[in-house]
Structures are given as structure tokens and as C-alpha cells.
Scaffold this motif. Structure first.
Motif, short mmCIF file in Angstrom:
data_model
loop_
_atom_site.label_atom_id
_atom_site.label_comp_id
_atom_site.label_asym_id
_atom_site.label_seq_id
_atom_site.Cartn_x
_atom_site.Cartn_y
_atom_site.Cartn_z
N PRO A 281 2.93 17.43 -3.33
CA PRO A 281 3.17 16.96 -1.80
C PRO A 281 1.78 16.06 -1.66
N TYR A 282 1.73 15.45 -0.39
CA TYR A 282 0.70 14.48 0.00
C TYR A 282 0.48 15.04 1.47
N CYS A 283 -0.73 14.48 2.04
CA CYS A 283 -1.17 15.14 3.13
C CYS A 283 -0.33 14.73 4.31
N THR A 284 -0.01 15.12 5.47
CA THR A 284 0.75 14.97 6.42
C THR A 284 -0.06 14.75 7.88
N GLY A 285 -1.29 15.13 7.67
CA GLY A 285 -2.17 15.03 8.89
C GLY A 285 -2.08 16.15 9.87
N LEU A 286 -1.23 17.19 9.64
CA LEU A 286 -0.91 18.16 10.34
C LEU A 286 -1.76 19.52 9.97
N HIS A 287 -1.97 19.67 8.77
CA HIS A 287 -2.68 20.79 8.48
C HIS A 287 -3.95 20.55 7.50
N GLU A 288 -3.66 20.58 6.06
CA GLU A 288 -4.91 20.11 5.07
C GLU A 288 -5.29 18.62 5.44
N SER A 289 -6.44 18.40 5.09
CA SER A 289 -6.69 17.05 4.93
C SER A 289 -6.21 16.43 3.32
N CYS A 290 -6.21 15.19 3.19
CA CYS A 290 -5.79 14.69 2.19
C CYS A 290 -6.43 14.85 0.85
N GLU A 291 -8.01 15.18 1.11
CA GLU A 291 -8.72 15.41 0.02
C GLU A 291 -8.41 16.93 -0.48
N GLN A 292 -8.31 17.67 0.56
CA GLN A 292 -7.76 19.03 -0.18
C GLN A 292 -6.49 19.05 -0.70
N VAL A 293 -5.55 18.25 -0.05
CA VAL A 293 -4.41 18.28 -0.86
C VAL A 293 -4.17 17.59 -2.23
N LEU A 294 -5.09 16.72 -2.37
CA LEU A 294 -5.17 15.94 -3.73
C LEU A 294 -5.84 16.94 -4.75
N ARG A 295 -6.85 17.52 -4.21
CA ARG A 295 -7.50 18.21 -5.01
C ARG A 295 -6.59 19.62 -5.55
N GLY B 180 3.48 7.82 -7.75
CA GLY B 180 4.10 8.27 -6.39
C GLY B 180 5.39 7.72 -6.03
N LEU B 181 6.08 8.57 -5.19
CA LEU B 181 7.20 8.07 -4.83
C LEU B 181 7.24 6.61 -3.86
N GLN B 182 6.17 6.46 -3.14
CA GLN B 182 5.74 5.35 -2.31
C GLN B 182 4.32 5.27 -2.27
N PRO B 183 3.67 4.29 -1.85
CA PRO B 183 2.39 4.18 -1.32
C PRO B 183 1.73 4.79 -0.39
N SER B 184 0.68 5.60 -0.33
CA SER B 184 0.15 5.94 0.96
C SER B 184 -0.49 5.26 1.72
N ARG B 185 -0.89 4.03 1.20
CA ARG B 185 -1.58 2.81 2.21
C ARG B 185 -0.68 1.53 1.90
N ILE B 186 -0.45 0.86 2.83
CA ILE B 186 0.33 -0.63 2.63
C ILE B 186 -0.83 -1.73 2.70
N ILE B 187 -0.75 -2.63 2.08
CA ILE B 187 -1.53 -3.91 2.18
C ILE B 187 -0.63 -4.67 3.02
N PRO B 188 -0.69 -5.41 4.13
CA PRO B 188 0.08 -6.27 4.76
C PRO B 188 0.05 -7.51 3.84
N GLU B 189 0.97 -8.26 3.91
CA GLU B 189 1.34 -9.30 3.17
C GLU B 189 1.92 -10.63 4.06
N THR B 190 1.34 -11.63 4.01
CA THR B 190 2.03 -12.73 5.01
C THR B 190 2.75 -13.76 3.79
N SER B 191 4.06 -13.93 4.47
CA SER B 191 5.15 -14.49 3.88
C SER B 191 4.47 -16.02 3.74
N MET B 192 4.70 -16.54 2.50
CA MET B 192 4.35 -18.04 2.30
C MET B 192 5.23 -18.80 2.96
N SER B 193 6.70 -18.47 3.13
CA SER B 193 7.55 -19.39 3.82
C SER B 193 7.11 -19.71 5.32
#
Length: 450
Positions: A167-181, A207-220
Motif C-alpha cells: 500500500p501507499y499512504c492515503t492521508g487518512l490514517h498513517e503518515s507516508c513515512e509510517q506506511v513506507l517503514r 510502483g504502479l504509478q508515481p506518488s509525485r508528478i513533475i509537471p512538463e510543458t509541451s514543446m509544441s
């Protein structure tokens, strides 16, 4: 049968969640880390260069070379979300030693004879990892947990693919640090079970998907830039001025500022903010003329030529002159003081002006144009041998190798060496006295005549 249905349901739910996340993420840089380690020796894989994003096809090639021969037992740890920031922001969670009887992720990777770390893997590759491993190993994945792994009988003579979800943290119960630990402890316990079974394995954590997204500006969506001096393209860089002949690039010019002044620099006009026309421009194999006609009535004319220099056995081009015209007259500046480069290169200089360390020398003038000045900032031009329609060729810069500081250092060093050499030569010429006066002997008398 129930286990197969459970696994099919999990895959279906994961696919729907990933599909929804894909449209939610939009146009973003979706990358996840990929960690692989093994208790057996595997073919070595080269780590990617910094900033390189590993594609799905590249991952397929790497895994095929790793599992190409012999049976393998693979443990696939798939976390709901994972980014490389989880390893840096929550430092130490993957190296905790609270459960001393069990391994942890950091210790497992350090003690393994073979390991691979991919900081940036395409999200689609991680999402399809179970199917990719199933195709590579030729076996179906088995979804297990701590309880089922302890009771599971594994045959090391055939390939096995064990699939674990974290699992990964959802922000409802445990913190992300506790879940990763907690996930680190789960991984350690699973690895300890494999160690107790005395089975060699290869583990993968992603991971199935990233937990943090880096915005990317399209060159077009951005204006076409240029690569000045082979540097990466930066945002908000205006396109170079380009003169084409038969839809083929012939002359390119770029400058941060094209400043001209008609009153000794008291008021500067930046022509780089205006859009000119190229009426009167021409180019051929030996000469090129770029004429910039601005709406304000000002005209800049750049005349270039190229010829063969037998000493260097190559063609060189030079900016012969720059002319500034207005309704009040014309002044021409000669570029004979060093505006040149190999014909297949471009010429670049941070400052090309007619008044300070001038590369442009004023020609014959009249009273109406005696105060006219030009100052081109971050100037680059190419009149021959354009490689393509978007970038300059390699740039020959006007900055000399021997700057004032280098000359001062060389002169000071030579002066100190001369002083040292002179002092050593004087010391070497000192001789000891080979004859002394005897104070007890008769004194020397010198007869005197009156």
C-alpha cells in the motif's frame, strides 16, 4: 481456482485505477523508480546516464538478457504509488533495523551479488511489469502474502513468479513515512522467508504509478528555440532570424539585443524587439548578404564571404561589414578585426560593438553619421554550411584563449623564475678563499722615496 479469480480481479481493478490516473495526470512526466537485486549472479546491466528515462522497450531488453537462461524465482513487489522522492524525503525508512531478525531493502541490496537501480522508468513499463515478467519467464504470476508464502511449496528447478502488493499512504490514517517503514518491514520478512527456504531469488521493487508528478510543458506550445553554443534549449528564447532560398536555410542570425544609437549612445534602440523583412538579402557559395528591413525605417546589412586558406586547408567565412542605414544617411563598419570562423561553423560573441574593444571599425563617414553606434549583445551569425533549419552549427567564439588574467599570471611567473635563476647563478659563482695572510709573519714593507 479462487486464487486465480482473486488475481484476475486484482489485475482488473489495478487496470481501471491506472487508466483513471492516466487521464488525471494528463501531460506530465510519469516516472517511477525500479530496483532489482538478486541472491544469484546475473548478467551485468549498465546503469542509465543521469536524467535518462528508461523506456518500456529498453526494460524488456534488459529483463530478457537477465532471465534468458535457466529457471528463476522472481519476487515482484508492486507498491500502489512510488517515486524516487520517497527514498530521499523519508530518508532511512528503507534501512530501518527495528526488526533485527529480518532483512530490509537497503541491507538486501547491499548484500546481493547483483543489483540494478533505475531512478526513472516509464510508468507504462512498471504498470505492465507482471505481464512482461510472465512473458519472459513463461509462467503465470501468483499473488501471495506473508501467510501464503510461508506455506507455499516452491520448486527451484522451474521458474516462479511471486507477486506482492504494497500500500501507499492515503492521508487518512498513517503518515507516508509510517506506511513506507511498514512496507520495508514486510519486504524484509518476505526475504527472510525465502532465505529460510534456501531458495535463490531475484527481487524487483517498483510502483504502479508515481506518488509525485513533475509537471512538463509541451514543446509544441513553446516558440522554437535555438541551441546557442550547443547548450540545451531554454524557455522563452526567441527564434533566430532566418533567410531561406528555395525553402532551404541560407543565413541565420540571433542576438539578445541589436542596439543602435544615433546620438553617441545617449539613446539606444533595440531592433531585436521588431520583426524585419529580408528584402535585398542574397547568398551563394562564396558570399552572403543579410538585409534586415525594420518597420521604423532602419536597415541593417550584414555582408559575409568565404574563401579557402591554403595554410589551414579549409574554407573560412568572415563578416566583412555591417551597414546601418536610415533616412539621414548610411554608415559602414568593417569587421576586419576578427569576426571570422570556419565555413561550416557559426560565429558567436557576447559583445560586438563599435566603441569599446571594438570588433566593428567605423569606415568613412560624414557629419550626419559621425555619432552613430551599434552594440550587438550575445550575437551569433552563420552565413554558410547550415546543418538544418532550427539550430546553428558549432560556434567559434570570439573570446581569446589568453585573457588579461592569464597574461598577468604568465608574466608574473616568468619574472619569479628569472629572479630565482639569477639568484641560483650568483650562489653558484661564490668561491672560497684559497690563500690567507699570516699575521705572525714579517710585515710587508714598502720603501718610500722622498
Amino acid at each position: 481456482m479462487a486464487r486465480t479469480q482473486r488475481f484476475t480481479l486484482v489485475r482488473l481493478l489495478a487496470f481501471i485505477a491506472n487508466l483513471c490516473a492516466y487521464f488525471a495526470l494528463g501531460r506530465s512526466t510519469v516516472q517511477v523508480p525500479f530496483l532489482l537485486w538478486s541472491t544469484e549472479s546475473l548478467p551485468s546491466l549498465a546503469s542509465p546516464a543521469a536524467g535518462h528515462v528508461v523506456s518500456s522497450s529498453q526494460l524488456t531488453t534488459d529483463l530478457s538478457s537477465v532471465f534468458s537462461s535457466g529457471p528463476h524465482t522472481v519476487l515482484l513487489f508492486l507498491q500502489d504509488k512510488l517515486s524516487k522522492d520517497d527514498f530521499t524525503i523519508y530518508g532511512g525508512v528503507f534501512g530501518n533495523k527495528q526488526d533485527g531478525a529480518f532483512l530490509n531493502l537497503e541491507a538486501a541490496m547491499q548484500s546481493s551479488p547483483s543489483s540494478l537501480v533505475l531512478p526513472a522508468l516509464e510508468w507504462s513499463a512498471a504498470r505492465d511489469a507482471p505481464a512482461l515478467l510472465q512473458e519472459t519467464l513463461g509462467v503465470s504470476p501468483v499473488l501471495v502474502d506473508l501467510d501464503t508464502l510461508s506455506d507455499l511449496q516452491l520448486n527451484p528447478a522451474v521458474s516462479n513468479l511471486l507477486y506482492f502488493t504494497l500500500p501507499y499512504c492515503t492521508g487518512l490514517h498513517e503518515s507516508c513515512e509510517q506506511v513506507l517503514r511498514s512496507n520495508d518491514r514486510i519486504i524484509g520478512k518476505l526475504l527472510s522467508i525465502m532465505k529460510a527456504k534456501n531458495i535463490l531469488y531475484t527481487a524487483i521493487y517498483t510502483g504502479l504509478q508515481p506518488s509525485r508528478i513533475i509537471p512538463e510543458t509541451s514543446m509544441s506550445d513553446q516558440p522554437v528555440g535555438r541551441s546557442l553554443l550547443q547548450s540545451p534549449v531554454v524557455e522563452n528564447v526567441k527564434a533566430p532570424l532566418m533567410f531561406n532560398v528555395s525553402n532551404t536555410p541560407c543565413i541565420m542570425l540571433w542576438a539578445q539585443n541589436l542596439n543602435v544609437s544615433f546620438d553617441l549612445g545617449l539613446k539606444w534602440i533595440d531592433l531585436a524587439t521588431e520583426t524585419p523583412t529580408f528584402d535585398g538579402s542574397l547568398c551563394n557559395g562564396t558570399s552572403s548578404v543579410l538585409v534586415l528591413n525594420y518597420p521604423s525605417g532602419i536597415i541593417l546589412r550584414f555582408a559575409m564571404s568565404q574563401k579557402l586558406f591554403p595554410v589551414s586547408a579549409r574554407n573560412w567565412f568572415s563578416l566583412d561589414s555591417v551597414s546601418l542605414e536610415s533616412i539621414n544617411g548610411t554608415v559602414s563598419f568593417s569587421g576586419s578585426r576578427g569576426i571570422y570562423a570556419p565555413a561550416e561553423y557559426s560565429f558567436h560573441c557576447m559583445s560586438v560593438n563599435s566603441f569599446s574593444d571594438a570588433l566593428l571599425i567605423r569606415g568613412e563617414t560624414n557629419p550626419n553619421t559621425s555619432n552613430w553606434m551599434v552594440n550587438f549583445v550575445d550575437f551569433q551569425i552563420q552565413g554558410f554550411g547550415l546543418a538544418n533549419g532550427t539550430d546553428f552549427s558549432y560556434a567559434s567564439d570570439c573570446a581569446g584563449f589568453f585573457t588579461a588574467g592569464i597574461w598577468m599570471g604568465l608574466v608574473t611567473t616568468l619574472l619569479m623564475l628569472w629572479i630565482l635563476t639569477y639568484g641560483l647563478s650568483m650562489i653558484l659563482q661564490v668561491n672560497t678563499v684559497d690563500r690567507f695572510d699570516d699575521p705572525k709573519g714579517p710585515s710587508i714593507s714598502v720603501p718610500q722615496t722622498e
